[in-house]
Design an enzyme around this catalytic site. Structure first.
Site, PDB file in Angstrom:
ATOM      1  N   ASP A  62     -10.508  -4.035  -0.557  1.00 19.90           N
ATOM      2  CA  ASP A  62      -9.512  -4.504  -1.526  1.00 19.90           C
ATOM      3  C   ASP A  62      -9.128  -5.941  -1.218  1.00 19.90           C
ATOM      4  O   ASP A  62      -9.133  -6.367  -0.061  1.00 19.90           O
ATOM      5  CB  ASP A  62      -8.222  -3.661  -1.438  1.00 19.90           C
ATOM      6  CG  ASP A  62      -8.490  -2.208  -1.728  1.00 19.90           C
ATOM      7  OD1 ASP A  62      -9.339  -1.927  -2.579  1.00 19.90           O
ATOM      8  OD2 ASP A  62      -7.845  -1.362  -1.077  1.00 19.90           O
ATOM      9  N   ASP A  68       0.631  -8.023   2.351  1.00 23.18           N
ATOM     10  CA  ASP A  68      -0.121  -6.971   3.059  1.00 23.18           C
ATOM     11  C   ASP A  68      -0.263  -7.373   4.524  1.00 23.18           C
ATOM     12  O   ASP A  68      -0.031  -6.585   5.443  1.00 23.18           O
ATOM     13  CB  ASP A  68      -1.555  -6.860   2.506  1.00 23.18           C
ATOM     14  CG  ASP A  68      -1.667  -6.016   1.259  1.00 23.18           C
ATOM     15  OD1 ASP A  68      -0.953  -5.017   1.157  1.00 23.18           O
ATOM     16  OD2 ASP A  68      -2.503  -6.359   0.400  1.00 23.18           O
ATOM     17  N   GLU A  91      -4.550   0.904   7.195  1.00 21.14           N
ATOM     18  CA  GLU A  91      -5.484   0.724   6.090  1.00 21.14           C
ATOM     19  C   GLU A  91      -6.071  -0.684   6.108  1.00 21.14           C
ATOM     20  O   GLU A  91      -7.175  -0.916   5.636  1.00 21.14           O
ATOM     21  CB  GLU A  91      -4.732   0.971   4.783  1.00 21.14           C
ATOM     22  CG  GLU A  91      -5.602   1.100   3.579  1.00 21.14           C
ATOM     23  CD  GLU A  91      -5.232   0.099   2.526  1.00 21.14           C
ATOM     24  OE1 GLU A  91      -4.198   0.266   1.876  1.00 21.14           O
ATOM     25  OE2 GLU A  91      -5.993  -0.870   2.362  1.00 21.14           O
ATOM     26  N   GLU A  92      -5.330  -1.620   6.697  1.00 20.57           N
ATOM     27  CA  GLU A  92      -5.777  -3.016   6.711  1.00 20.57           C
ATOM     28  C   GLU A  92      -6.732  -3.339   7.864  1.00 20.57           C
ATOM     29  O   GLU A  92      -7.248  -4.449   7.929  1.00 20.57           O
ATOM     30  CB  GLU A  92      -4.563  -3.953   6.806  1.00 20.57           C
ATOM     31  CG  GLU A  92      -3.569  -3.821   5.667  1.00 20.57           C
ATOM     32  CD  GLU A  92      -4.169  -4.148   4.303  1.00 20.57           C
ATOM     33  OE1 GLU A  92      -5.163  -4.899   4.252  1.00 20.57           O
ATOM     34  OE2 GLU A  92      -3.674  -3.612   3.297  1.00 20.57           O
ATOM     35  N   ASP A 112      -0.418   2.933   5.648  1.00 27.24           N
ATOM     36  CA  ASP A 112      -0.774   1.902   4.674  1.00 27.24           C
ATOM     37  C   ASP A 112       0.481   1.048   4.583  1.00 27.24           C
ATOM     38  O   ASP A 112       1.483   1.474   4.010  1.00 27.24           O
ATOM     39  CB  ASP A 112      -1.115   2.554   3.323  1.00 27.24           C
ATOM     40  CG  ASP A 112      -1.533   1.520   2.284  1.00 27.24           C
ATOM     41  OD1 ASP A 112      -1.325   0.322   2.541  1.00 27.24           O
ATOM     42  OD2 ASP A 112      -2.052   1.915   1.230  1.00 27.24           O
ATOM     43  N   LEU A 114       1.406  -1.577   2.952  1.00 24.85           N
ATOM     44  CA  LEU A 114       1.919  -1.939   1.619  1.00 24.85           C
ATOM     45  C   LEU A 114       0.948  -1.445   0.550  1.00 24.85           C
ATOM     46  O   LEU A 114      -0.061  -2.102   0.275  1.00 24.85           O
ATOM     47  CB  LEU A 114       2.103  -3.455   1.534  1.00 24.85           C
ATOM     48  CG  LEU A 114       3.267  -3.918   0.670  1.00 24.85           C
ATOM     49  CD1 LEU A 114       4.557  -3.211   1.015  1.00 24.85           C
ATOM     50  CD2 LEU A 114       3.442  -5.405   0.795  1.00 24.85           C
ATOM     51  N   ASP A 115       1.246  -0.296  -0.002  1.00 22.96           N
ATOM     52  CA  ASP A 115       0.370   0.274  -1.020  1.00 22.96           C
ATOM     53  C   ASP A 115       0.796  -0.202  -2.405  1.00 22.96           C
ATOM     54  O   ASP A 115       1.988  -0.268  -2.692  1.00 22.96           O
ATOM     55  CB  ASP A 115       0.448   1.802  -0.957  1.00 22.96           C
ATOM     56  CG  ASP A 115      -0.523   2.444  -1.923  1.00 22.96           C
ATOM     57  OD1 ASP A 115      -1.733   2.324  -1.675  1.00 22.96           O
ATOM     58  OD2 ASP A 115      -0.075   3.028  -2.916  1.00 22.96           O
ATOM     59  N   GLU A 274      -3.356   7.524   2.359  1.00 18.03           N
ATOM     60  CA  GLU A 274      -2.642   7.829   1.114  1.00 18.03           C
ATOM     61  C   GLU A 274      -2.624   9.326   0.820  1.00 18.03           C
ATOM     62  O   GLU A 274      -1.567   9.931   0.653  1.00 18.03           O
ATOM     63  CB  GLU A 274      -3.297   7.082  -0.067  1.00 18.03           C
ATOM     64  CG  GLU A 274      -3.175   5.572   0.042  1.00 18.03           C
ATOM     65  CD  GLU A 274      -3.993   4.823  -1.008  1.00 18.03           C
ATOM     66  OE1 GLU A 274      -5.216   5.041  -1.097  1.00 18.03           O
ATOM     67  OE2 GLU A 274      -3.412   4.014  -1.743  1.00 18.03           O
TER      68      GLU A 274
HETATM   69  P1  AFP Z   1      -3.632  -1.908  -4.054  1.00 16.36           P
HETATM   70  O1  AFP Z   1      -2.781  -1.770  -2.788  1.00 16.36           O
HETATM   71  O2  AFP Z   1      -4.908  -2.643  -3.832  1.00 16.36           O
HETATM   72  O3  AFP Z   1      -2.838  -2.429  -5.220  1.00 16.36           O
HETATM   73  O4  AFP Z   1      -4.130  -0.421  -4.387  1.00 16.36           O
HETATM   74  C1  AFP Z   1      -3.221   0.503  -4.728  1.00 16.36           C
HETATM   75  C2  AFP Z   1      -3.783   1.855  -5.075  1.00 16.36           C
HETATM   76  O5  AFP Z   1      -4.418   2.413  -3.995  1.00 16.36           O
HETATM   77  C3  AFP Z   1      -2.667   2.744  -5.578  1.00 16.36           C
HETATM   78  O6  AFP Z   1      -1.395   2.404  -5.142  1.00 16.36           O
HETATM   79  C4  AFP Z   1      -2.775   2.658  -7.064  1.00 16.36           C
HETATM   80  O7  AFP Z   1      -2.312   3.768  -7.751  1.00 16.36           O
HETATM   81  C5  AFP Z   1      -4.231   2.440  -7.279  1.00 16.36           C
HETATM   82  O8  AFP Z   1      -4.708   1.756  -6.138  1.00 16.36           O
HETATM   83  C6  AFP Z   1      -4.471   1.641  -8.512  1.00 16.36           C
HETATM   84  O9  AFP Z   1      -5.822   1.366  -8.646  1.00 16.36           O
HETATM   85  P2  AFP Z   1      -6.446   1.062 -10.074  1.00 16.36           P
HETATM   86  O10 AFP Z   1      -5.881  -0.235 -10.527  1.00 16.36           O
HETATM   87  O11 AFP Z   1      -7.932   1.061  -9.854  1.00 16.36           O
HETATM   88  O12 AFP Z   1      -6.007   2.211 -10.975  1.00 16.36           O
END
Ligand code: AFP
Length: 330
Positions: A62, A68, A91-92, A112, A114-115, A274
């Site tokens: 990602d 993050d 996760e990082e 994680d 910062l999700d 997650e």
């Molecule tokens: P990020 O931390 O890269 O924004 O990813 C977040 C995630 O894991 C989760 O929190 C979201 O629901 C999902 O990804 C969103 O991913 P899409 O944009 O592919 O639906």
């Protein structure tokens, strides 16, 4: 203001009832400290040059945001000093962080930091997720990767912090799910949501419907029937997993993320950081989480960064999906 118990009062009391040593209270308070620091930085993000991408990718591929990196550093630096953990996994980070300082500890933590971080620049709710296991490796030396390759049902605690219209810490140690709201004025986590239980009605669905075209047929059909079989069905999708699950847990709802592309078996959500912790919380609140084929809490991770689908929320709906999905795959 002080009519609600603080996090330390509540956890100490719970631990005493369970005959614990108080160590878990310290662990949760330490996670709470990092959560407060992240919340503080996030609230000032627009004026402190900490928004935007960091210009690198993480272990999951990602795009990494500056926050993050900052949140990850804060977690690793702070938790490394506490001696509560013999190893950390983030996760990082590509590999685990084995800790000499915590070699006598019984616990490991995966997080994680910062999700949902791609949402940060736009003031959308994001979260921190954590998962704690007892070590499998021998004490007296730092933890090893095998300490993290345990099924979710063996977690001793899990939780998340949601940075939204207020900042909340939600956790479970297997005795229900409890939520604390950060009182910014006095810097304390106050019990605001004791014994969270998912309400019976399941009217909300949360899915990234842009991927529908590459979902398997059973999943496509199931969501269509969910939408059209209930007059009250409504869609709410933030695209920030913690926020989507938090809302669905408080209001009742279905989080729906089968394989993004079922032919390629591509998934985005990470089992260790997650799915396991959030499935544990959902389960403790009376719900259920599956990949379609397996109860998420039963899965033994193949590696630190394994990615899988997740369908989670009200147990009766998720189990109905699992039954249909399994039958079509047998
Ligand atoms: P990020 O931390 O890269 O924004 O990813 C977040 C995630 O894991 C989760 O929190 C979201 O629901 C999902 O990804 C969103 O991913 P899409 O944009 O592919 O639906």
């Amino acid at each position: 203001m002080l009519e609600h118990p603080t996090l330390s009062q509540f956890v100490l009391d719970q631990e005493a009832k369970a005959g614990g040593s108080g160590q878990f209270t310290d662990i949760l308070l330490d996670i709470g400290v990092v959560g407060k620091a992240i919340s503080y930085e996030m609230n000032r993000a627009g004026i402190s040059d900490i928004l935007g991408e960091a210009g690198v990718e993480n272990a999951s591929g990602d795009v990494v945001q500056k926050l993050d990196v900052r949140s990850n550093e804060m977690f690793i630096k702070y938790l490394s000093k506490t001696e509560h953990f013999c190893a950390l996994a983030s996760e990082e980070e590509e590999g685990i962080v084995a800790l000499e300082s915590g070699k006598n500890s019984d616990y490991v933590i995966a997080f994680d930091p910062l999700d949902g971080s791609s949402n940060i620049d736009y003031n959308v709710s994001v979260g921190t997720i954590f998962s704690i296991h007892k070590r499998l490796s021998k004490p007296g030396r730092p933890g090893t990767i095998k300490d993290f390759l345990q099924p979710g049902k063996d977690q001793v605690a899990a939780g998340y912090i949601i940075y939204g219209s207020s900042t909340m810490l939600v956790y479970s140690t297997g005795q229900g799910v409890h939520g604390f709201t950060l009182d910014q004025g006095i810097g304390e986590w106050m019990l605001s949501h004791p014994n969270i239980t998912i309400p019976k009605a399941c009217d909300i669905y949360s899915a990234n419907e842009a991927y529908t075209r590459t979902w398997d047929e059973v999943s496509q059909r199931f969501l269509e029937e969910f939408k059209h079989g209930n007059d009250k069905a409504t869609s709410r999708h933030i695209g920030s997993l913690v926020a989507d699950l938090h809302r669905n847990m408080l209001k009742g709802g279905l989080y729906f993320r089968p394989y993004d592309d079922h032919k390629k078996k591509s998934a985005k959500l990470r089992l260790n950081y997650e799915l396991k912790p959030l499935a544990y919380i959902i389960n403790q609140a009376g719900g259920y989480a599956t990949t379609g084929l397996d109860n998420i809490l039963e899965i033994i991770p193949e590696d630190l960064h394994q990615k899988l689908p997740m369908i989670a929320g009200n147990a009766y709906i998720v189990q109905e999906y699992e039954t249909i999905f399994k039958a079509s795959n047998s």
